[in-house]
Design an enzyme around this catalytic site. Structure first.
Site, PDB file in Angstrom:
ATOM      1  CD  GLU A 133      -1.277-103.542 -34.118  1.00  0.00           C
ATOM      2  OE1 GLU A 133      -1.889-104.547 -33.687  1.00  0.00           O
ATOM      3  OE2 GLU A 133      -0.563-102.819 -33.398  1.00  0.00           O
ATOM      4  CD  GLU A 150       4.602-100.326 -27.603  1.00  0.00           C
ATOM      5  OE1 GLU A 150       5.164-101.376 -27.910  1.00  0.00           O
ATOM      6  OE2 GLU A 150       3.517 -99.970 -28.096  1.00  0.00           O
ATOM      7  CG  ASP A 197      -0.732-109.289 -31.103  1.00  0.00           C
ATOM      8  OD1 ASP A 197      -0.542-109.915 -30.046  1.00  0.00           O
ATOM      9  OD2 ASP A 197      -0.010-108.340 -31.478  1.00  0.00           O
ATOM     10  CE1 TYR A 226       0.448-108.639 -24.520  1.00  0.00           C
ATOM     11  CE2 TYR A 226       1.214-107.634 -26.555  1.00  0.00           C
ATOM     12  CZ  TYR A 226       0.842-107.526 -25.223  1.00  0.00           C
ATOM     13  OH  TYR A 226       0.857-106.300 -24.605  1.00  0.00           O
ATOM     14  CG  ASP A 229      -3.060 -97.249 -30.216  1.00  0.00           C
ATOM     15  OD1 ASP A 229      -2.091 -96.691 -30.759  1.00  0.00           O
ATOM     16  OD2 ASP A 229      -2.929 -98.141 -29.362  1.00  0.00           O
ATOM     17  CG  HIS A 268       0.216 -96.271 -28.261  1.00  0.00           C
ATOM     18  ND1 HIS A 268       0.181 -97.112 -29.350  1.00  0.00           N
ATOM     19  CD2 HIS A 268       1.237 -96.716 -27.479  1.00  0.00           C
ATOM     20  CE1 HIS A 268       1.147 -98.027 -29.227  1.00  0.00           C
ATOM     21  NE2 HIS A 268       1.803 -97.801 -28.112  1.00  0.00           N
TER      22      HIS A 268
HETATM   23  C1  ACM Z   1       1.401-103.092 -25.538  1.00  0.00           C
HETATM   24  O1  ACM Z   1       1.400-104.216 -26.067  1.00  0.00           O
HETATM   25  N1  ACM Z   1       1.909-102.056 -26.168  1.00  0.00           N
HETATM   26  C2  ACM Z   1       0.833-102.887 -24.226  1.00  0.00           C
END
Ligand code: ACM
Length: 629
Positions: free
Chosen positions: A487, A348, A441, A439, A197, A271
């Site tokens: 992160e 993204e 995170d 997710y 990334d 990324h």
């Molecule tokens: C992602 O969460 N950018 C796949």
């Protein structure tokens, strides 16, 4: 008496009047039939396996049992062990490749399966039936009893994944292996390994040494990721790390021994800042000042899914040398990872630098396209051709649908499930991993208690995840996956905190029959597992015990609404600046706050004892919360 009879009739073996249920497995098996009595594991127990292919799991079990019991079990081929592992002579079609039968009688424990993977999952269930002390790593004393039971079990989905991002934070080989061990205990069978990334390239590619000489390292920074200071000119990049190819081989072998397959991800064409820092010629701007990002801000997000990258992190789709580069990367990667799938990202990807680049414009002209998204479609097709030449299959994030995808591409749906639905309707295989349910995170408790993230996802919501939408043919949904972006996850213990117990909920979503899911019943098993993980030394969040506090402003009146994720909690609060306890007002319905500079304090109790975190919301926070609702 009548009431008691009623209880026994409807909850057989589950709640024997005040006792804890004896069989508490996560994920819930397909079928559990409890009997009477127990099998007692003593030092005289013999562990036997019927075929050479079953040996490894039998040895694994012996090692797991030996450490806490102190019993030196011997493991041999044979048919009459008191603990017996059998690969079935005649396949039981119902069990498939991963199912098992676990048959516990007062005299023996027999695990049967078609394949070693099934024996492994049977072993994981057996471990959960033993007292919690079995999770310890050193010799202790306990009555090592297993309830008499017959479990018949097999998974609902073949893809039961967890994604670990090792770019935003580098985890060592030992840490990755510990994480694999943990997910395998929950019968997850896939580790999606996000290896590259903007913040670090983590896999050695021998023909492209700068990827790890340069790309694996960034300047050392502390504090909130995304708000850190950018690299200074000439500042040494000392923070990071990477896996050598020997490390990768070792981790792949470790994963195989845990019946986990690894899907590596190389995230392109966006990324890619770490790759570009190593080889600036790969992007259209060819900007040699680009560094591996240390968690400083380099993008603008507009709240509707659109964004702008202020630093180029995108590979150039119009440069043939980029495909030469990718061919080198995927050639080496394909030899390291046996899984047929390679994940190639695709998410993204900012097209602003492409729009300004004459080479990209010329390519669009040649392709006879006017929409820059189609350039990503072209890029992805080139990548897929490279993968196919290595005998690999492409999987990528759902953005690949925008540029047009090849018939063989598999889609990982993350921006909700709509991409997954669209792809499945087009006849593509899909892995469901929507932000809204999967997710890991995101914060799982109150953002004033848990380290704050821009979104929230509670365990109960994870538990309500149904990977197969009504409108699609279930055969296209390979399964689901929880994603741990790192992160804000600087250490493995916090990775555990973020993963569990939400990962237990997801494990059940992906393994157990849809019909068997029941939140209240899961809560009992989750709490039982908390105790076991305390012995194992595995971290987890206790956010399920915290109050859920919401505010709303109507006609300049603020209304407070509270709730709890699990049954049986009492919520107490104060608005007078004092600490709340069980003598404070008890919440039972939404109420209006009087005018004034009020701070709300909230705490949960169970059976007269505080159990949740104290939540404190000052006037500003109360207002912000109302605005966000
Ligand atoms: C992602 O969460 N950018 C796949």
């Amino acid at each position: 008496m009548k009431k008691l009879f009623f209880l026994f009739l409807f909850l057989p073996g589950l709640m024997a009047f005040g006792q804890k249920p004896t069989v508490q497995l996560i994920p819930q098996p397909v079928s559990v039939k409890e009997g009477k009595g127990v099998f007692l594991l003593t030092k005289e127990a013999t562990i036997r396996y019927n075929k050479a292919d079953a040996r490894k799991v039998a040895v694994d079990l012996a090692e797991k049992l030996s450490a806490p019991t102190g019993f030196p079990f011997n493991v041999r081929e044979g048919k009459a062990g008191t603990v017996q592992m059998n690969l079935l002579e005649k396949a039981d079609t119902q069990l498939g490749n991963e199912g098992y039968i676990l048959d516990v009688t007062p005299k023996s424990v027999v695990i049967s399966a078609n394949q070693p993977a099934g024996l492994y999952y049977g072993m994981q269930s057996l471990m959960q039936l033993l007292p919690k002390e079995i999770e310890g790593k050193t010799k202790t004393t306990a009555k090592w009893s297993v309830p008499v039971v017959k479990v018949v079990d097999y998974p609902r989905f073949g893809w039961r994944g967890i994604m670990l991002d090792v770019s935003r934070n580098f985890f060592t080989k030992a840490e990755v292996e510990r994480y694999i061990d943990e997910i395998s205990r929950l019968k997850f069978n896939t580790l999606h390994w996000h290896l590259t990334d903007d913040n670090g390239w983590r896999v050695e590619i021998k023909s492209l040494p700068k990827l790890t000489e340069v790309g694996a390292w960034r300047v050392k920074r502390y504090g909130y990721f995304g708000a850190r200071k950018p690299p200074l000119p000439g500042e040494p990049a000392t923070d990071g790390g990477f896996y050598t190819q020997d490390d990768i081989r070792e981790i792949v072998k470790y994963a195989q021994d845990h019946f986990v397959t690894i899907v590596p991800e190389i995230d392109v064409p966006g990324h890619s800042m770490a790759a570009i820092a190593s080889y600036p010629e790969l992007c259209t701007t060819k900007d040699t000042s680009i560094k591996v990002n240390p968690g400083s801000s380099f993008s603008e997000w507009y709240g509707d899914g659109t964004f702008k990258m202020l630093i180029d992190n995108t590979l150039n789709p119009s440069d043939e040398n980029v495909y030469v580069f990718l061919d080198k990367v995927f050639t080496e990667l394909a030899t390291l990872f046996p899984n047929p799938y390679i994940h190639v990202g695709g998410d993204e990807c900012y097209k602003g630098f492409w729009e300004k680049d004459p080479g990209c414009q010329a390519l669009m002209k040649k392709l006879n396209v006017t929409d820059v998204e189609k350039l990503q479609g072209y890029f992805m097709k080139r990548v897929e051709d490279i993968l196919k030449a290595k005998g690999k299959k492409l999987i990528a994030w759902d953005e690949i649908l925008q540029g047009g995808i090849s018939p063989d591409a598999t889609v990982m749906s993350w921006r909700g499930i709509k991409g997954g639905i669209q792809a499945a309707k087009m006849g593509h295989y899909v892995v469901m991993t929507p932000t809204t349910f999967a997710y890991l995170d995101y914060t799982q408790g109150d953002p004033t208690v848990d380290p704050p993230i821009y979104a929230n996802l509670r365990t109960r919501k994870c538990y309500s995840f149904e990977p197969v939408p009504d409108s699609v043919d279930a055969k296209y949904i390979l399964g689901g996956q929880g994603n741990l972006w790192t992160e804000q996850v600087p250490i493995l213990r916090h990775a555990e905190y973020m993963t569990w117990p939400r990962g237990w909920a997801l494990a059940e979503d992906f393994w157990s029959p849809k019909e068997s899911k029941n939140w209240d019943n899961f809560v009992t098993r989750m709490e039982n597992r908390f105790d076991r993980e305390d012995v194992a030394g595995v971290n987890y969040a206790r956010a399920i015990y915290d109050a859920i506090v919401n505010t709303k402003i109507t006609d300049s009146k603020m209304t407070v609404t509270m709730d709890s994720e699990i049954p049986g909690l009492d919520i107490y609060y104060t608005i007078d600046g004092t600490m709340p306890d069980s003598h404070s007002p008890k919440y039972n319905a939404p109420f209006d706050l009087p005018d004034g500079p009020i701070t709300l304090r909230v705490i949960t109790y169970r059976n007269g004892k505080p159990i949740g975190h104290l939540i404190t919301l000052n006037p500003e926070q109360l207002k912000t919360r109302a605005q966000n609702n």
